[in-house]
Design a protein around this motif. Structure first.
Motif, PDB file in Angstrom:
ATOM      1  N   ALA A  74     -22.338  -9.834  -6.492  1.00 47.84           N
ATOM      2  CA  ALA A  74     -21.935  -8.595  -5.298  1.00 47.84           C
ATOM      3  C   ALA A  74     -21.791  -7.999  -6.436  1.00 47.84           C
ATOM      4  CB  ALA A  74     -20.201  -9.668  -5.416  1.00 47.84           C
ATOM      5  N   HIS A  75     -21.888  -7.644  -7.735  1.00 44.54           N
ATOM      6  CA  HIS A  75     -22.221  -6.926  -8.617  1.00 44.54           C
ATOM      7  C   HIS A  75     -23.302  -5.693  -8.250  1.00 44.54           C
ATOM      8  CE1 HIS A  75     -18.278  -6.964 -10.777  1.00 44.54           C
ATOM      9  NE2 HIS A  75     -18.309  -7.802 -10.401  1.00 44.54           N
ATOM     10  N   LEU A  76     -24.439  -7.047  -8.225  1.00 44.32           N
ATOM     11  CA  LEU A  76     -25.642  -6.577  -8.522  1.00 44.32           C
ATOM     12  C   LEU A  76     -26.484  -5.965  -6.995  1.00 44.32           C
ATOM     13  CD1 LEU A  76     -27.760  -9.364 -10.127  1.00 44.32           C
ATOM     14  CD2 LEU A  76     -27.261  -7.296 -11.159  1.00 44.32           C
ATOM     15  N   GLY A  77     -25.318  -6.138  -6.033  1.00 39.49           N
ATOM     16  CA  GLY A  77     -25.548  -5.478  -4.957  1.00 39.49           C
ATOM     17  C   GLY A  77     -24.684  -4.586  -4.562  1.00 39.49           C
ATOM     18  N   PHE A  78     -23.550  -4.190  -5.511  1.00 37.77           N
ATOM     19  CA  PHE A  78     -22.575  -2.754  -5.637  1.00 37.77           C
ATOM     20  C   PHE A  78     -23.275  -1.914  -6.267  1.00 37.77           C
ATOM     21  CE2 PHE A  78     -19.478  -0.476  -7.598  1.00 37.77           C
ATOM     22  CZ  PHE A  78     -18.965   0.094  -6.638  1.00 37.77           C
ATOM     23  N   VAL A  79     -23.989  -2.787  -7.119  1.00 42.46           N
ATOM     24  CA  VAL A  79     -24.538  -1.636  -7.981  1.00 42.46           C
ATOM     25  C   VAL A  79     -25.869  -0.934  -7.210  1.00 42.46           C
ATOM     26  CG1 VAL A  79     -25.925  -0.917 -10.282  1.00 42.46           C
ATOM     27  CG2 VAL A  79     -23.668  -2.449 -10.684  1.00 42.46           C
ATOM     28  N   GLY A  80     -26.966  -1.921  -6.725  1.00 36.43           N
ATOM     29  CA  GLY A  80     -28.111  -0.987  -5.844  1.00 36.43           C
ATOM     30  C   GLY A  80     -26.936   0.025  -4.786  1.00 36.43           C
ATOM     31  N   THR A  81     -26.584   0.214  -4.403  1.00 39.32           N
ATOM     32  CA  THR A  81     -26.141   0.561  -3.124  1.00 39.32           C
ATOM     33  C   THR A  81     -25.589   1.624  -3.534  1.00 39.32           C
ATOM     34  OG1 THR A  81     -25.303  -1.496  -1.981  1.00 39.32           O
ATOM     35  CG2 THR A  81     -24.641   0.408  -1.288  1.00 39.32           C
ATOM     36  N   ALA A  82     -24.571   1.697  -4.693  1.00 42.22           N
ATOM     37  CA  ALA A  82     -23.648   2.796  -5.061  1.00 42.22           C
ATOM     38  C   ALA A  82     -24.845   3.644  -5.431  1.00 42.22           C
ATOM     39  CB  ALA A  82     -23.130   2.267  -6.729  1.00 42.22           C
ATOM     40  N   LEU A  83     -26.330   3.642  -6.410  1.00 42.16           N
ATOM     41  CA  LEU A  83     -27.228   3.667  -7.099  1.00 42.16           C
ATOM     42  C   LEU A  83     -27.699   4.584  -5.596  1.00 42.16           C
ATOM     43  CD1 LEU A  83     -29.007   2.143  -9.748  1.00 42.16           C
ATOM     44  CD2 LEU A  83     -26.899   4.188 -10.122  1.00 42.16           C
ATOM     45  N   ALA A  84     -28.402   4.247  -4.269  1.00 41.58           N
ATOM     46  CA  ALA A  84     -28.680   4.579  -3.895  1.00 41.58           C
ATOM     47  C   ALA A  84     -27.721   5.815  -2.782  1.00 41.58           C
ATOM     48  CB  ALA A  84     -29.272   3.307  -2.098  1.00 41.58           C
ATOM     49  N   LEU A  85     -26.531   5.747  -2.895  1.00 39.88           N
ATOM     50  CA  LEU A  85     -25.316   6.246  -2.397  1.00 39.88           C
ATOM     51  C   LEU A  85     -25.397   7.764  -3.261  1.00 39.88           C
ATOM     52  CD1 LEU A  85     -22.555   3.956  -1.779  1.00 39.88           C
ATOM     53  CD2 LEU A  85     -23.567   5.693   0.731  1.00 39.88           C
ATOM     54  N   MET A  86     -26.143   7.314  -4.401  1.00 44.38           N
ATOM     55  CA  MET A  86     -25.647   8.913  -5.132  1.00 44.38           C
ATOM     56  C   MET A  86     -27.440   9.602  -5.321  1.00 44.38           C
ATOM     57  SD  MET A  86     -25.009   8.243  -9.453  1.00 44.38           S
ATOM     58  CE  MET A  86     -23.357   7.204  -8.735  1.00 44.38           C
ATOM     59  N   LEU A  87     -27.889   8.968  -4.603  1.00 43.77           N
ATOM     60  CA  LEU A  87     -29.248   9.533  -4.512  1.00 43.77           C
ATOM     61  C   LEU A  87     -29.454   9.844  -2.999  1.00 43.77           C
ATOM     62  CD1 LEU A  87     -31.682   7.345  -6.605  1.00 43.77           C
ATOM     63  CD2 LEU A  87     -30.785  10.088  -7.274  1.00 43.77           C
ATOM     64  N   HIS A  88     -28.448   9.784  -2.292  1.00 47.27           N
ATOM     65  CA  HIS A  88     -27.903   9.666  -0.424  1.00 47.27           C
ATOM     66  C   HIS A  88     -29.728   9.069   0.258  1.00 47.27           C
ATOM     67  CE1 HIS A  88     -25.764  13.320  -2.254  1.00 47.27           C
ATOM     68  NE2 HIS A  88     -26.471  13.743  -2.898  1.00 47.27           N
ATOM     69  N   ARG A  89     -29.891   7.938  -0.033  1.00 48.13           N
ATOM     70  CA  ARG A  89     -30.821   7.554  -0.091  1.00 48.13           C
ATOM     71  C   ARG A  89     -31.291   7.195   1.305  1.00 48.13           C
ATOM     72  NH1 ARG A  89     -34.484   9.784  -1.978  1.00 48.13           N
ATOM     73  NH2 ARG A  89     -34.563   9.963  -4.547  1.00 48.13           N
ATOM     74  N   PHE A  90     -29.711   7.259   1.602  1.00 51.92           N
ATOM     75  CA  PHE A  90     -29.412   5.881   3.613  1.00 51.92           C
ATOM     76  C   PHE A  90     -29.025   7.508   4.208  1.00 51.92           C
ATOM     77  CE2 PHE A  90     -27.368   3.058   0.407  1.00 51.92           C
ATOM     78  CZ  PHE A  90     -27.746   1.910   0.871  1.00 51.92           C
ATOM     79  N   ALA A  91     -29.685   6.755   5.921  1.00 48.16           N
ATOM     80  CA  ALA A  91     -29.261   7.750   6.682  1.00 48.16           C
ATOM     81  C   ALA A  91     -28.464   7.585   7.159  1.00 48.16           C
ATOM     82  CB  ALA A  91     -30.533   7.231   7.273  1.00 48.16           C
ATOM     83  N   GLY A  92     -27.551   8.630   8.193  1.00 49.55           N
ATOM     84  CA  GLY A  92     -26.391   8.677   8.614  1.00 49.55           C
ATOM     85  C   GLY A  92     -25.548   9.411   8.434  1.00 49.55           C
ATOM     86  N   PHE A  93     -25.607   9.945   7.176  1.00 48.30           N
ATOM     87  CA  PHE A  93     -24.944  10.649   6.369  1.00 48.30           C
ATOM     88  C   PHE A  93     -25.344  12.400   6.630  1.00 48.30           C
ATOM     89  CE2 PHE A  93     -24.270   7.025   4.533  1.00 48.30           C
ATOM     90  CZ  PHE A  93     -22.457   6.994   4.288  1.00 48.30           C
TER      91      PHE A  93
END
Length: 282
Positions: A74-93
Motif C-alpha cells: 500500500a505504501h509503495l502504491g501510494f508513493v507511486g500515485t503521489a509522484l504521478a499526481l505531483m508530475l501531473h501524469r494522470f488524465a482527468g484534471f
C-alpha cells in the motif's frame, strides 16, 4: 478564469487551512467534497480523475491493514500515485491557467500560474488517513521552529544561488502576487510538506529511531528526495532544493507540519518577491 471557476479553489484553500491547523476531519472533509464536486460540475475534472482518487483510497485502506506485506504494498502504491499526481501524469484534471506565461523580471524564464486540483490530493489524502500528521503545537514553538532554519537557509542559499547565476536580486510585486502567495502556502507547500516531511521523513525517523543520528539521517534523506523532485531545474536547482529540504526537515522535526510549511513558504515568498522567479534564462 471566471469567478465561478475560482470557487472550487476557494473551498480548497479553506479545507487546507482547517486541515493544517489540526481541525477534525468532520470540519474540512465536507468542504473538500464540495470543492471537487464543484470542480466536476465546472468541467475542471473529468471521470478519469476517479482513478487516482480510487488508488489513494485503496492505498489508505492498505496502509492501515494488519498484515505487514499489505501495508508495504500500500505504501509503495501510494508513493507511486503521489509522484504521478505531483508530475501531473494522470488524465482527468484540467488545471486552469490563471496567468499566461510571462517574464516577471529582466532575464527571467517565463512563468505561468496554474491552480492545481491533482497535486493537493496528495496532502489531503495523507491528512485524512493519518490525522495526527497535523498535530497542533504552541504558537511559540511553531514559530521558533520555523524561523531559525528559515533564516539559516536564506543566509546560505541566497548568496549561493546568486553566485551560481541561478537567480539575481530583482525585487517585484507582479499582479499575480496575492493569489500566488495564497496558492503557494495552502496548496503547494501543504502538499509537499505533508508528503516529504510528515510522511517520508516521519516514517524514516521511526524506522531509524534506534540508529545513531537516526533523526538527522531521516531529515537528510527526505531532503535529498525533495531535491531530486526538482530535477527539471537542473543539478544546481537540485542542490539548492536539497539544502532547503534540510531546513524544512529541521523545522518539522522541532515544530511539526505547520512549522515546516511556514519555513517553506517563507523561502518561496522571498524567492518570488525579491529574486528572479523562477530562475535566470541562462
Amino acid at each position: 478564469m471566471t469567478l465561478l471557476h475560482f470557487l472550487p479553489f476557494a473551498a480548497l484553500f479553506a479545507a487546507s487551512l482547517l486541515a493544517i491547523l489540526g481541525f477534525a476531519t468532520r470540519y474540512y472533509l465536507p468542504i473538500l467534497l464540495v470543492a471537487y464536486g464543484a470542480a466536476a460540475q465546472l468541467g475542471l475534472i473529468t471521470a478519469w480523475a476517479v482513478l487516482p482518487m480510487a488508488l489513494l483510497v485503496l492505498a489508505g485502506w492498505g496502509m492501515c491493514a494488519q498484515r505487514r506485506s499489505v501495508r508495504l504494498l500500500a505504501h509503495l502504491g501510494f508513493v507511486g500515485t503521489a509522484l504521478a499526481l505531483m508530475l501531473h501524469r494522470f488524465a482527468g484534471f484540467n488545471n486552469p491557467m490563471v496567468f499566461a506565461p510571462q517574464a516577471l523580471s529582466a532575464d527571467a524564464l517565463p512563468f505561468a500560474l496554474y491552480l492545481n486540483l491533482d497535486k493537493p490530493l496528495i496532502g489531503f489524502s495523507l491528512l485524512l488517513i493519518f490525522p495526527l500528521l497535523a498535530q497542533r503545537m504552541s504558537i511559540q514553538k511553531t514559530l521558533g521552529a520555523a524561523m531559525v532554519p528559515l533564516i539559516a537557509a536564506m543566509a546560505v542559499m541566497v548568496p549561493l544561488a546568486i553566485s551560481w547565476h541561478v537567480v539575481a536580486w530583482q525585487p517585484k510585486w507582479p499582479e499575480m502576487t496575492a493569489l500566488w502567495l495564497l496558492n503557494n502556502f495552502l496548496l503547494v507547500c501543504m502538499a509537499e510538506e505533508v508528503f516529504f516531511r510528515a510522511y517520508i521523513q516521519g516514517h524514516l525517523s521511526r524506522w531509524l529511531a534506534h540508529w545513531p543520528y537516526g533523526a538527522a539521517i531521516a531529515v537528510c534523506l527526505a531532503a535529498l528526495l525533495f531535491g531530486l523532485a526538482h530535477m527539471a531545474g537542473g543539478w544546481l536547482w537540485v542542490v539548492l532544493a536539497t539544502i532547503a529540504g534540510v531546513a524544512y526537515g529541521v523545522a518539522y522535526r522541532y515544530g511539526g507540519l505547520l512549522a515546516a510549511m511556514l519555513a517553506h513558504f517563507g523561502l518561496n515568498a522571498l524567492h518570488f518577491t525579491l529574486l528572479t522567479y523562477p530562475m535566470l534564462r541562462n
